[in-house]
Write an enzyme that holds these catalytic residues in place. Structure first.
Site, PDB file in Angstrom:
ATOM      1  N   LYS A 136       0.203   4.204  -0.202  1.00 22.41           N
ATOM      2  CA  LYS A 136      -0.531   5.478   0.457  1.00 22.41           C
ATOM      3  C   LYS A 136      -0.101   6.734  -0.594  1.00 22.41           C
ATOM      4  CE  LYS A 136       0.101   3.211   4.714  1.00 22.41           C
ATOM      5  NZ  LYS A 136       0.262   3.534   6.152  1.00 22.41           N
ATOM      6  N   SER A 156       3.813  -2.022  10.292  1.00 21.89           N
ATOM      7  CA  SER A 156       5.165  -1.851  10.516  1.00 21.89           C
ATOM      8  C   SER A 156       5.809  -3.278  10.095  1.00 21.89           C
ATOM      9  CB  SER A 156       5.389  -1.396  12.064  1.00 21.89           C
ATOM     10  OG  SER A 156       5.058  -0.195  12.058  1.00 21.89           O
ATOM     11  N   ASN A 216       0.947  -1.172  -0.119  1.00 22.16           N
ATOM     12  CA  ASN A 216       0.066  -0.121  -0.050  1.00 22.16           C
ATOM     13  C   ASN A 216       1.083   1.130   0.146  1.00 22.16           C
ATOM     14  OD1 ASN A 216      -1.798   2.039   0.380  1.00 22.16           O
ATOM     15  ND2 ASN A 216      -2.183   1.479   2.459  1.00 22.16           N
ATOM     16  N   GLU A 247      -5.206  -4.655  10.686  1.00 20.16           N
ATOM     17  CA  GLU A 247      -4.100  -3.616  10.878  1.00 20.16           C
ATOM     18  C   GLU A 247      -4.166  -2.643  12.201  1.00 20.16           C
ATOM     19  OE1 GLU A 247      -2.209  -2.601   6.926  1.00 20.16           O
ATOM     20  OE2 GLU A 247      -3.695  -1.345   6.928  1.00 20.16           O
ATOM     21  N   GLU A 291      -6.531   4.653   7.735  1.00 17.70           N
ATOM     22  CA  GLU A 291      -6.258   6.287   7.664  1.00 17.70           C
ATOM     23  C   GLU A 291      -7.391   6.860   6.909  1.00 17.70           C
ATOM     24  OE1 GLU A 291      -2.759   5.690   5.308  1.00 17.70           O
ATOM     25  OE2 GLU A 291      -1.831   4.872   7.075  1.00 17.70           O
ATOM     26  N   GLY A 293       2.778   2.308  10.826  1.00 20.58           N
ATOM     27  CA  GLY A 293       3.666   3.610  10.719  1.00 20.58           C
ATOM     28  C   GLY A 293       4.622   3.942  11.736  1.00 20.58           C
ATOM     29  N   HIS A 353      -9.355   1.527   4.901  1.00 23.57           N
ATOM     30  CA  HIS A 353      -8.044   1.610   5.709  1.00 23.57           C
ATOM     31  C   HIS A 353      -8.170   2.412   6.755  1.00 23.57           C
ATOM     32  CE1 HIS A 353      -3.906   2.742   6.285  1.00 23.57           C
ATOM     33  NE2 HIS A 353      -3.538   1.452   5.709  1.00 23.57           N
TER      34      HIS A 353
HETATM   35  P1  13P Z   1       3.243   0.701   7.384  1.00 26.73           P
HETATM   36  O1  13P Z   1       3.623  -0.615   6.922  1.00 26.73           O
HETATM   37  O2  13P Z   1       3.727   1.635   7.022  1.00 26.73           O
HETATM   38  O3  13P Z   1       3.101   0.579   9.197  1.00 26.73           O
HETATM   39  O4  13P Z   1       1.653   0.837   7.062  1.00 26.73           O
HETATM   40  C1  13P Z   1       0.917  -0.341   7.238  1.00 26.73           C
HETATM   41  C2  13P Z   1      -0.203   0.059   6.561  1.00 26.73           C
HETATM   42  O5  13P Z   1      -1.107   0.921   6.780  1.00 26.73           O
HETATM   43  C3  13P Z   1      -0.507  -0.880   5.101  1.00 26.73           C
HETATM   44  O6  13P Z   1      -1.801  -0.627   4.783  1.00 26.73           O
END
Ligand code: 13P
Length: 250
Positions: free
Chosen positions: A12, A214, A10, A169, A99, A175, A97
Site C-alpha cells: 500500500k 488480516s 501489498n 478480499e 481501497e 486492516g 483493490h
Molecule cells: P491487511 O492484510 O492489512 O488486512 O490488508 C489486506 C489487503 O488489502 C491486501 O491487499
C-alpha cells in the site's frame, strides 16, 4: 504457470525507495529461493525501480504495481500507465483493490479498462473483488463479487489464461484484524471459480484465487491450506521483513 501457493505482499502506501531497500536486504538474506511457491511484492510505484534493482538476482521474486491508469500516456497528473510500470520493473499488475474502489471511487467499468491495459502490455494481472460489511449482512456477497468479476473482465475474458489471477478480499476483513474463516473464504473461492468457469470454461481451472484480509503470521498457514485458497494477498503483516519471511515460509 505460477507455482502455488502464491504469497503476495501489498505494501500500500508504505516503504519509499529507502525503506524498500532496507526491507529487501533483510528479506533476501532471510528467504532463499523455493521451488514450491511464488512470492510477489507490490511496492508503491515510486519504489518499483528500487525493489526491482534489489531483486535483480532473484528471478523467483516477482515485483508488481498496485494500480495503473488505463491510458498508455497523456494528461493524467499523478497516474502511472501499465507501460511505465512495466518499464520500472513490474511484472504483475493489481487491479481494483478495495481501497481503489472504496477510497478513490474506482468503478467496475474503470477496473475493466485497467484489465485491458494490463493485457495490452502482456503482464499478468490480479483482479481484486470483495464485499463490504453491509453487503455481507444483506446477504449480497455472491452478487457483489460475481458482478465485480464479470464487469472487471468484460473486455478481456477471451484473453484470459493462466496469467490471470483473482484475489478475494472481503472489505470488512482488510486492516481490521477480522479474518474470513478458511471455510468462508473457501466457499467464496469455489463460487468465484464456478463463475469463472461459466465465463471461460476449463481455462478457469488454472486461475489462482488468493485470499486477503488480516492475514498474519499466526493464520497464514491455516488459510493457505484450505481448499481453493491458492495464495494470500497480505497488507499490514507484509510490511515487516521478518514477519513476511515467516508468512512466505508458512
Ligand atoms: P491487511 O492484510 O492489512 O488486512 O490488508 C489486506 C489487503 O488489502 C491486501 O491487499
Amino acid at each position: 504457470m505460477l507455482k502455488r501457493p502464491i504469497l503476495a505482499a501489498n505494501w500500500k502506501m508504505h516503504h519509499g525507495p529507502t525503506a524498500s531497500k532496507t526491507f529487501m536486504e533483510t528479506f533476501l538474506a532471510g528467504y532463499q529461493p523455493r521451488e514450491d511457491r511464488t512470492v510477489v511484492v507490490f511496492p508503491p510505484a515510486v519504489s518499483l525501480t528500487a525493489v526491482t534493482w534489489m531483486a535483480a538476482s532473484r528471478p523467483d521474486i516477482l515485483i508488481g504495481v498496485q494500480n495503473i491508469h488505463w491510458a498508455e500516456k497523456g494528461a493524467f497528473t499523478g497516474e502511472t500507465s501499465a507501460e511505465m510500470a512495466k518499464d520500472s520493473g513490474a511484472s504483475m499488475i493489481l487491479v481494483g483493490h478495495s481501497e481503489r474502489r472504496h477510497v478513490f471511487g474506482e468503478t467496475d467499468a474503470q477496473c475493466a479498462k485497467k484489465c485491458v491495459a494490463a493485457a495490452r502490455v502482456g503482464l499478468p494481472f490480479m483482479l481484486c473483488v470483495g464485499e463490504k460489511i453491509d453487503q455481507r449482512e444483506a446477504g449480497a456477497t455472491s452478487d457483489v463479487v460475481t458482478r465485480q468479476l464479470r464487469e472487471g473482465l468484460a473486455q478481456v475474458a477471451n484473453l484470459i489464461s493462466a496469467d490471470f489471477l483473482l484475489a478475494y478480499e472481503p472489505v470488512w476483513a482488510i486492516g481490521t484484524g477480522l479474518t474470513a474463516t478458511p471455510g468462508d473464504a473457501s466457499a467464496i473461492h469455489t463460487l468465484l471459480r464456478a463463475e469463472l468457469t461459466a465465463m471461460i470454461g476449463t481455462r478457469a481451472d488454472d486461475i489462482p484465487i488468493l485470499y486477503g484480509g488480516s492475514v498474519n503470521v499466526g493464520n497464514a498457514a491455516t488459510l493457505v491450506a484450505a481448499p481453493e485458497i491458492d495464495g494470500l494477498l497480505v497488507g499490514g503483516a507484509s510490511l515487516d521483513a521478518g514477519s513476511w519471511i515467516k508468512i512466505v515460509e508458512a
